[in-house]
Design a protein around this motif. Structure first.
Motif, short mmCIF file in Angstrom:
data_model
loop_
_atom_site.label_atom_id
_atom_site.label_comp_id
_atom_site.label_asym_id
_atom_site.label_seq_id
_atom_site.Cartn_x
_atom_site.Cartn_y
_atom_site.Cartn_z
N TYR A 28 84.66 32.27 25.68
CA TYR A 28 83.93 31.01 25.62
C TYR A 28 82.74 31.01 24.66
CZ TYR A 28 86.97 29.26 29.23
OH TYR A 28 88.08 28.85 29.93
N SER A 29 82.46 32.13 24.02
CA SER A 29 81.40 32.14 22.99
C SER A 29 81.97 32.05 21.59
CB SER A 29 80.55 33.41 23.12
OG SER A 29 81.32 34.56 22.80
N ASP A 30 83.29 32.00 21.46
CA ASP A 30 83.95 31.92 20.16
C ASP A 30 83.89 30.48 19.64
OD1 ASP A 30 85.63 31.94 17.96
OD2 ASP A 30 87.44 32.43 19.08
N PRO A 31 83.14 30.22 18.56
CA PRO A 31 83.00 28.85 18.06
C PRO A 31 84.34 28.18 17.72
CG PRO A 31 81.42 30.29 16.97
CD PRO A 31 82.35 31.17 17.77
N GLU A 32 85.27 28.93 17.14
CA GLU A 32 86.56 28.34 16.80
C GLU A 32 87.35 27.99 18.06
OE1 GLU A 32 89.85 26.91 14.68
OE2 GLU A 32 87.77 27.23 14.08
N GLY A 33 87.32 28.86 19.03
CA GLY A 33 88.03 28.61 20.28
C GLY A 33 87.43 27.47 21.09
N MET A 34 86.15 27.26 20.97
CA MET A 34 85.49 26.25 21.79
C MET A 34 85.38 24.88 21.11
SD MET A 34 85.05 27.55 24.68
CE MET A 34 86.66 28.26 24.30
N ARG A 35 85.86 24.76 19.89
CA ARG A 35 85.72 23.46 19.22
C ARG A 35 86.46 22.36 19.96
NH1 ARG A 35 89.30 23.10 13.76
NH2 ARG A 35 91.28 23.23 14.81
N GLY A 40 82.34 21.02 22.49
CA GLY A 40 82.73 21.74 21.28
C GLY A 40 81.84 22.91 20.92
N GLN A 41 80.89 23.22 21.80
CA GLN A 41 79.94 24.30 21.52
C GLN A 41 80.25 25.54 22.36
OE1 GLN A 41 77.54 23.99 19.08
NE2 GLN A 41 78.75 22.14 18.74
N PRO A 42 80.09 26.72 21.78
CA PRO A 42 80.24 27.96 22.56
C PRO A 42 79.21 27.99 23.67
CG PRO A 42 79.97 28.44 20.21
CD PRO A 42 79.71 26.97 20.40
N TYR A 96 92.54 25.98 30.65
CA TYR A 96 92.95 27.29 30.16
C TYR A 96 92.29 27.52 28.80
CZ TYR A 96 96.30 24.21 27.86
OH TYR A 96 96.87 23.18 27.15
N ALA A 97 92.00 28.77 28.53
CA ALA A 97 91.46 29.18 27.23
C ALA A 97 91.84 30.65 27.02
CB ALA A 97 89.95 29.01 27.18
N LEU A 98 92.25 30.95 25.82
CA LEU A 98 92.70 32.30 25.49
C LEU A 98 91.85 32.90 24.37
CD1 LEU A 98 96.51 31.47 25.34
CD2 LEU A 98 95.31 32.61 27.21
N LEU A 99 91.76 34.22 24.38
CA LEU A 99 91.15 34.89 23.24
C LEU A 99 91.92 34.49 21.98
CD1 LEU A 99 90.70 38.48 24.67
CD2 LEU A 99 88.85 37.01 23.82
N ARG A 100 91.22 34.24 20.92
CA ARG A 100 91.86 33.80 19.68
C ARG A 100 92.93 34.80 19.21
NH1 ARG A 100 88.55 32.69 14.40
NH2 ARG A 100 86.89 32.82 15.92
N SER A 101 92.72 36.07 19.48
CA SER A 101 93.69 37.08 19.07
C SER A 101 95.04 36.92 19.79
CB SER A 101 93.14 38.49 19.33
OG SER A 101 92.84 38.66 20.71
N HIS A 102 95.10 36.09 20.81
CA HIS A 102 96.33 35.87 21.56
C HIS A 102 96.90 34.46 21.37
CE1 HIS A 102 96.31 39.74 23.55
NE2 HIS A 102 95.00 39.62 23.57
N TRP A 103 96.32 33.70 20.47
CA TRP A 103 96.87 32.37 20.18
C TRP A 103 98.22 32.52 19.48
CZ3 TRP A 103 92.33 29.20 17.61
CH2 TRP A 103 91.31 29.01 18.53
N GLY A 104 99.04 31.50 19.61
CA GLY A 104 100.31 31.45 18.89
C GLY A 104 101.42 32.29 19.50
N ARG A 105 101.21 32.81 20.69
CA ARG A 105 102.22 33.64 21.34
C ARG A 105 102.92 32.91 22.49
NH1 ARG A 105 99.27 38.65 23.30
NH2 ARG A 105 101.33 39.06 24.14
#
Length: 173
Positions: A28-35, A40-42, A96-105
């Motif tokens: 939840y501190s990842d700016p791209e993930g929280m947009r 929209g803010q981490p 739901y929210a995922l670590l960006r490294s796990h997106w697209g799976r």
């Protein structure tokens, strides 16, 4: 080991414990993930600590809340998902929210229907909603694949629009 609330093919959902706060902050501190989340803010570490307390209160009051999502094979925390009542709203809402490294799976598409089934089967929830930014097409596809249907648009206090999706278990009134 904290017992699983439920499992999917690749994921294990379990209740939060205090040591999960670092993983929560990583997501939840990842700016791209929280947009696409909330304003929209981490969020800050202090907000994560507060959210941990709120989640424990939800477990006690409702029997459900947000859960840690772990990969079943490795035990690695890949994100968070659950059923919540933001701002005290009456309807349970899937999040739901995922670590960006796990997106697209396909993990969001795997956990969303499992969360809906869990809410209906374990807690008798007959209607669950989801909110999504109108520009977030990926999340809209995830919700549609889970069987959720768009039902309304909300104009927020800042003038932005939020789409609301809904789901009811088969046979629900």
């Amino acid at each position: 080991m904290n017992p699983a609330i439920f499992e999917t093919k690749r994921l294990r959902a379990r209740r939060w414990v205090a040591s999960d706060v670092e993983a929560l902050f990583a997501v939840y501190s990842d700016p791209e993930g929280m947009r696409w989340v909330g304003d929209g803010q981490p969020i800050s570490r202090a907000e994560c600590d507060r959210w941990m307390r709120v989640t424990m209160e939800n477990y006690a009051a409702r029997g459900y809340g947000m859960f840690v999502l772990e990969e079943r094979t490795t035990g690695e925390i890949v994100g968070f998902g659950g059923l919540v009542h933001p701002g005290g709203q009456p309807e349970p809402e899937i999040k739901y929210a995922l670590l960006r490294s796990h997106w697209g799976r396909g993990l969001a598409s795997e956990i969303a229907p499992a969360l809906l089934a869990y809410g209906a089967e374990r807690h008798g929830l007959s209607r669950i909603i989801a909110t999504v930014n109108p520009e977030h097409a990926v999340s809209q596809r995830v919700l549609a694949k889970a069987g959720m249907k768009p039902c309304e648009s909300r104009v927020e206090s800042d003038g932005s629009v939020t789409l609301v999706y809904e789901w009811s278990p088969p046979g629900a009134p």
